[in-house]
Enzyme design. Structure first.
Site, PDB file in Angstrom:
ATOM      1  N   CYS A   1       1.032  -1.246  -0.014  1.00 37.76           N
ATOM      2  CA  CYS A   1       0.063   0.054   0.100  1.00 37.76           C
ATOM      3  C   CYS A   1       1.030   1.421   0.073  1.00 37.76           C
ATOM      4  CB  CYS A   1      -0.819   0.003   1.172  1.00 37.76           C
ATOM      5  SG  CYS A   1      -2.521  -0.324   0.611  1.00 37.76           S
TER       6      CYS A   1
ATOM      7  N   CYS B   1       3.136   2.281   2.661  1.00 38.26           N
ATOM      8  CA  CYS B   1       4.870   1.453   2.561  1.00 38.26           C
ATOM      9  C   CYS B   1       5.761   2.314   1.992  1.00 38.26           C
ATOM     10  CB  CYS B   1       4.841   0.262   1.608  1.00 38.26           C
ATOM     11  SG  CYS B   1       3.559  -0.941   2.453  1.00 38.26           S
TER      12      CYS B   1
ATOM     13  N   ASP C   1      12.687  27.534 -32.499  1.00 32.72           N
ATOM     14  CA  ASP C   1      13.656  27.831 -33.119  1.00 32.72           C
ATOM     15  C   ASP C   1      13.349  27.437 -34.599  1.00 32.72           C
ATOM     16  OD1 ASP C   1      14.212  25.217 -33.104  1.00 32.72           O
ATOM     17  OD2 ASP C   1      16.187  25.187 -32.663  1.00 32.72           O
TER      18      ASP C   1
ATOM     19  N   ASP D   1      17.739  22.172 -30.233  1.00 32.93           N
ATOM     20  CA  ASP D   1      18.372  21.056 -30.804  1.00 32.93           C
ATOM     21  C   ASP D   1      18.995  20.213 -29.593  1.00 32.93           C
ATOM     22  OD1 ASP D   1      20.534  22.602 -30.226  1.00 32.93           O
ATOM     23  OD2 ASP D   1      21.094  22.886 -32.191  1.00 32.93           O
TER      24      ASP D   1
ATOM     25  N   ASP E   1      21.424  24.848 -27.873  1.00 30.08           N
ATOM     26  CA  ASP E   1      20.456  25.565 -27.123  1.00 30.08           C
ATOM     27  C   ASP E   1      20.186  25.211 -25.660  1.00 30.08           C
ATOM     28  OD1 ASP E   1      20.049  27.144 -29.502  1.00 30.08           O
ATOM     29  OD2 ASP E   1      18.572  25.370 -30.317  1.00 30.08           O
TER      30      ASP E   1
HETATM   31  P1  ADP Z   1      19.624  29.670 -35.482  1.00 30.25           P
HETATM   32  O1  ADP Z   1      20.059  28.359 -34.995  1.00 30.25           O
HETATM   33  O2  ADP Z   1      18.716  30.210 -34.784  1.00 30.25           O
HETATM   34  O3  ADP Z   1      19.757  29.778 -36.782  1.00 30.25           O
HETATM   35  P2  ADP Z   1      22.667  30.401 -34.950  1.00 30.25           P
HETATM   36  O4  ADP Z   1      23.115  30.646 -33.520  1.00 30.25           O
HETATM   37  O5  ADP Z   1      22.810  28.900 -35.364  1.00 30.25           O
HETATM   38  O6  ADP Z   1      21.051  30.452 -34.992  1.00 30.25           O
HETATM   39  O7  ADP Z   1      23.209  31.333 -36.050  1.00 30.25           O
HETATM   40  C1  ADP Z   1      22.808  32.522 -36.228  1.00 30.25           C
HETATM   41  C2  ADP Z   1      23.084  33.293 -37.499  1.00 30.25           C
HETATM   42  O8  ADP Z   1      24.527  33.331 -37.492  1.00 30.25           O
HETATM   43  C3  ADP Z   1      22.518  32.177 -38.564  1.00 30.25           C
HETATM   44  O9  ADP Z   1      21.551  32.553 -38.899  1.00 30.25           O
HETATM   45  C4  ADP Z   1      23.732  32.928 -39.745  1.00 30.25           C
HETATM   46  O10 ADP Z   1      23.277  33.979 -40.301  1.00 30.25           O
HETATM   47  C5  ADP Z   1      25.077  32.923 -38.854  1.00 30.25           C
HETATM   48  N1  ADP Z   1      26.022  31.932 -38.934  1.00 30.25           N
HETATM   49  C6  ADP Z   1      26.124  31.188 -37.836  1.00 30.25           C
HETATM   50  N2  ADP Z   1      27.153  30.374 -38.316  1.00 30.25           N
HETATM   51  C7  ADP Z   1      27.455  30.454 -39.584  1.00 30.25           C
HETATM   52  C8  ADP Z   1      28.091  29.910 -40.595  1.00 30.25           C
HETATM   53  N3  ADP Z   1      29.159  28.896 -40.580  1.00 30.25           N
HETATM   54  N4  ADP Z   1      28.113  30.509 -41.723  1.00 30.25           N
HETATM   55  C9  ADP Z   1      27.531  31.688 -42.228  1.00 30.25           C
HETATM   56  N5  ADP Z   1      26.531  32.120 -41.190  1.00 30.25           N
HETATM   57  C10 ADP Z   1      26.706  31.602 -39.852  1.00 30.25           C
HETATM   58 MG    MG Z   2      21.080  26.758 -33.989  1.00 29.27          MG
END
Ligand code: ADP
Ligand code: MG
Length: 756
Positions: free
Chosen positions: A14, A17, A447, A644, A648
């Site tokens: 029960c 416990c 996102d 993800d 995040d």
């Molecule tokens: P989210 O996942 O919301 O898109 P991120 O933080 O991953 O945000 O990226 C934010 C922004 O930074 C992207 O939308 C892009 O414009 C820029 N960015 C990030 N990493 C890269 C990359 N390797 N090459 C080009 N742009 C990038």
């Molecule tokens: Mg991202």
């Protein structure tokens, strides 16, 4: 060294416990924390493994009638589970026998009782003296069998009470039925000397027989139903393959699942089960992953793709390299997580627990008080003999009906069913507290990439504002982006490959999280990234058509060198086909949907508009997402955040409920409160409705269990007797008490059939 393990507990009968085991083990040196769950009959204990083991801990609770059962840590597929399952089956079989043997005895006693009463009032012919005498001798025999064999657990409860002062629900039933038995025995044994004082023709053997019969029948039904609440986990365990075909010394051999080792080459034939997690090295096929991820469509897989244990191959055949075996496979982790969640305690249960803990002693006091009141007050009006009879009926009735068994079952059974139902739909819930919080959510922060869009952007356009050739520019982009794992980077490198450009060597590469990347090529520093990044380094953006293109939902990636813009690549991601309907569904549930993204504001707005998102927070760095969530919370919102689970993670942790979107095998299922195995926004609505359904079930259960105890105790005590002439017969009390537990478990089982 602290060890945290979950043990099955034997001997729990029960809800109180759980409290007793907790209290006892908490007092043991070396036990840091303990959480006992009556629903799963298990204990999660954190203890010092140097000074304690399960046997030592078990010895502390043995005098109370419990023991801890250790699992065999080696077998991920549930050595403990098999053992526990057999134990449970034995227990059900025993209860079944007791219930079945008790039923005819109870029926005979009820008929005899009825005949006696009806005959007394002339409704039926009175019993012949011979039959009456025969029955009067038969009843003590029946009662003896019921009390000392069928009712042995209740007598053990009485013994515990007198030995350790520990009173639980068994104690209540035990004292009640034992009192009825002893009184009847004394009256019939000392008929002559007692005759002047009490009604010696009145015996209560029938009370003992009927009450125990009803309670055992109830207990049997309850236990059987309770074992069905946990069958989701059994189904998950059933998904595991028993054997695997592996290549050893160049030969294909069949070995047992336990013998598969990491890096083994596993062969999968058409229709075969995938035994462990791994990566395909040869061949291709479609794999039905529905049972693990909840995704109904078989997924096409080829060399380099990952496969998950417990899923089923369709028609192709392939070989794969084992990457995760035993307890590390996704399926094994899912099973462990579901078991943990089912065993965890929901905050809403705290009240029920508190009440259960004080209930039993209070009930004993009420029972004694009722008897005393009958004797003191009743005697003046009814005479001693009659008052004693009614007082005894009240005493036994109160003890029997007041068992807060249903109260103890209300929450855990619903949680077990709810968590299991979620797992079957690819919704993994970390603990009961998360499930309890989810339905209160009113804002969902999502996102963009991977949630609203597919997360696989493609290059749409290259805008070259320099005098360099386009292939040189794409080469620079691709060279920088090969080192980044961002979806935009993947899109650009794929594009580079398809154009056949040569990529230069990059030095001093640096990834600027949430903004872009940079690196040196031939002594020149190049930067690829978003507008924020360009502003930061003082580069003026001069794309004329920027606003127009971003408004189409395209994301720009700028390339600059020497403080000047060279080119812009626009990438676009496809919106998921079900995103719009999923968001509409969440709206209809009263949710506000906000998008939090690091992307360009125009781009984000364009996509948000297409799917019906209420508000957009763009250009956010990962840590800014966390701040935005805090702001929403300060406004009194209850926020769920999808993400993800890797990038995040901080924002997911800040949210009231973090929802990690998984895809494939690499799901960090332990990272968030809820993991959607097949990362799909549609599942968010399902998870919320699961939480609603489960919580509704719990509240119904608690309500009825409370009402039942609140109403029945005064009734049984005889409070309404002076006014209405109502007094609950102990037999009815037994029936009611049995029914209440069965109905609570039945109500929890109903959750299974509800549509999400
Ligand atoms: P989210 O996942 O919301 O898109 P991120 O933080 O991953 O945000 O990226 C934010 C922004 O930074 C992207 O939308 C892009 O414009 C820029 N960015 C990030 N990493 C890269 C990359 N390797 N090459 C080009 N742009 C990038
Ligand atoms: Mg991202």
């Amino acid at each position: 060294m602290t060890n945290t393990r979950t043990f099955k507990i034997k001997g729990m009968h029960c809800a109180s416990c759980a409290a007793r085991i907790e209290k006892t083990l908490k007092g043991v040196e070396g036990v840091q924390s303990i959480e006992v769950n009556y629903g799963t009959e298990s204990a999660k204990i954190a203890y010092n493994a140097q000074t304690l083991d399960h046997e030592k801990m078990s010895s502390h609770i043995a005098p109370l009638g419990y023991s801890l059962i250790a699992d065999e840590p080696k077998s991920a597929n549930g050595g403990m589970h098999d053992h526990a399952k057999k134990m449970k089956a034995d227990e059900i079989a025993e209860l079944r026998f007791k219930a079945l043997s008790g039923i005819p005895l109870a029926i005979v006693s009820i008929l005899f009782m009825a005949w006696e009463i009806l005959g007394r009032y002339g409704y039926v012919a009175e019993m012949s003296h011979t039959i009456e005498e025969f029955m009067h001798h038969l009843m003590p025999i029946f009662a003896t069998y019921m009390l000392f064999y069928v009712g042995r657990p209740y007598l053990a409860g009485v013994k515990r009470f007198f030995r350790h002062g520990a009173a639980d629900m068994d104690t209540l039933v035990g004292i009640g039925t034992l009192t009825a038995f002893l009184y009847s025995f004394v009256v019939s044994a000392f008929e002559v000397p007692l005759a002047p004082y009490v009604d010696v023709t009145q015996s209560y053997y029938d009370v003992t027989i009927v009450v125990i019969a009803f309670i055992v029948i109830g207990k049997y039904l309850e236990t059987r139903a309770k074992s069905r609440t946990g069958d989701a986990i059994e189904k998950l365990i059933g998904l595991q393959a028993k054997n695997a075909l592996v290549i050893r010394d160049g030969k294909e051999i069949q070995i047992s699942l336990d013998a598969v080792m990491k890096d083994d080459i596993v062969v999968v034939k058409p229709g075969g089960k995938i035994p462990v997690d791994g990566v395909i090295i040869e061949g291709a096929s479609f794999i039905d992953e529905s049972m693990v991820t909840g995704e109904p469509m078989p997924a096409g897989k080829k060399s380099g793709d990952s496969v998950v244990a417990g899923t089923i191959n369709t028609t192709g055949s392939f070989t794969f390299r084992a990457t995760k075996v035993g307890a590390d496979t996704l399926l094994a982790r899912i099973i462990a997580m579901v078991a943990d969640a089912q065993g965890s305690r929901a905050p809403i249960q705290a009240l029920a627990d508190k009440i259960s803990a004080v209930f039993v002693p209070i009930v004993m006091v009420i029972a004694v008080a009722a008897l005393a009141a009958w004797l003191l007050i009743g005697t003046q009006y009814l005479g001693f003999s009659q008052a004693l009879s009614l007082g005894l009926v009240s005493f036994v009735g109160v003890l029997v009906i007041a068992c807060p068994c249903a109260l103890g079952l209300a929450t855990p059974t619903a949680i077990i069913v709810g968590v299991g139902k979620g797992a079957r739909a690819g919704i993994l819930i970390k603990d009961a507290a998360t499930l309890e919080k989810l339905y209160k959510v009113n804002v969902i922060a999502i996102d963009k990439t991977g949630t609203v869009t597919k997360g696989k952007p493609e290059v749409i356009e290259v805008e070259n504002v320099s005098k360099r050739s386009e292939s040189e520019i794409i080469g620079i982009f691709a060279a920088l982006e090969t080192k980044s794992e961002h979806p935009i980077a993947t899109a650009i490198t794929e594009y580079g490959k398809s154009k056949g450009v040569t990529t230069a060597v990059v030095e001093k590469f640096d990834s600027l999280r949430g903004k872009g990347v940079k690196g040196m090529i031939n002594g020149v520093e190049y930067v690829v990234g978003n507008e924020t990044l360009m502003k930061e380094i003082g580069v003026k953006i001069s794309s004329e058509s920027l606003a127009e293109k971003t408004s189409k939902g395209w994301t720009p990636a700028f390339l600059s060198a020497n403080n000047e813009i060279i080119a812009t690549i626009f990438v676009a991601d496809t919106i998921k086909s079900n995103a719009k309907t999923a968001i509409a569904q969440l709206h209809s549930m009263g949710m506000k949907i906000v998008m939090m993204t690091g992307d360009d504001e125009n781009t984000a707005n364009a996509i948000a508009k297409q799917v019906g998102i209420d508000q957009v927070y763009a250009k956010l760095l990962p840590e800014e997402k966390l701040i935005k969530i805090k702001e929403l919370q300060q406004k009194g919102m209850v926020v769920a955040m999808t993400g993800d689970g890797v990038n995040d993670a901080p924002a997911l942790a800040q949210a009231d409920v973090g929802i990690a979107m998984g895809t494939g095998t690499d799901v960090a299922i332990e990272s968030a409160g809820i993991t959607l195995l097949h990362g799909d926004i549609e599942k968010v609505a399902q998870a919320i409705s699961l939480s609603k359904i489960t919580m509704k079930g719990i509240k119904q259960n608690l309500f009825w269990a409370f009402v039942y105890n609140i109403v029945s105790v005064p009734l049984a005590a005889g409070l309404f007797y002076p006014v209405f002439g109502w007094l609950l017969s102990p037999a009815i009390a037994g029936l009611a008490m049995a029914l209440s537990s069965v109905s609570v478990v039945g109500n929890s089982l109903r959750i299974k059939g509800k549509k999400l």
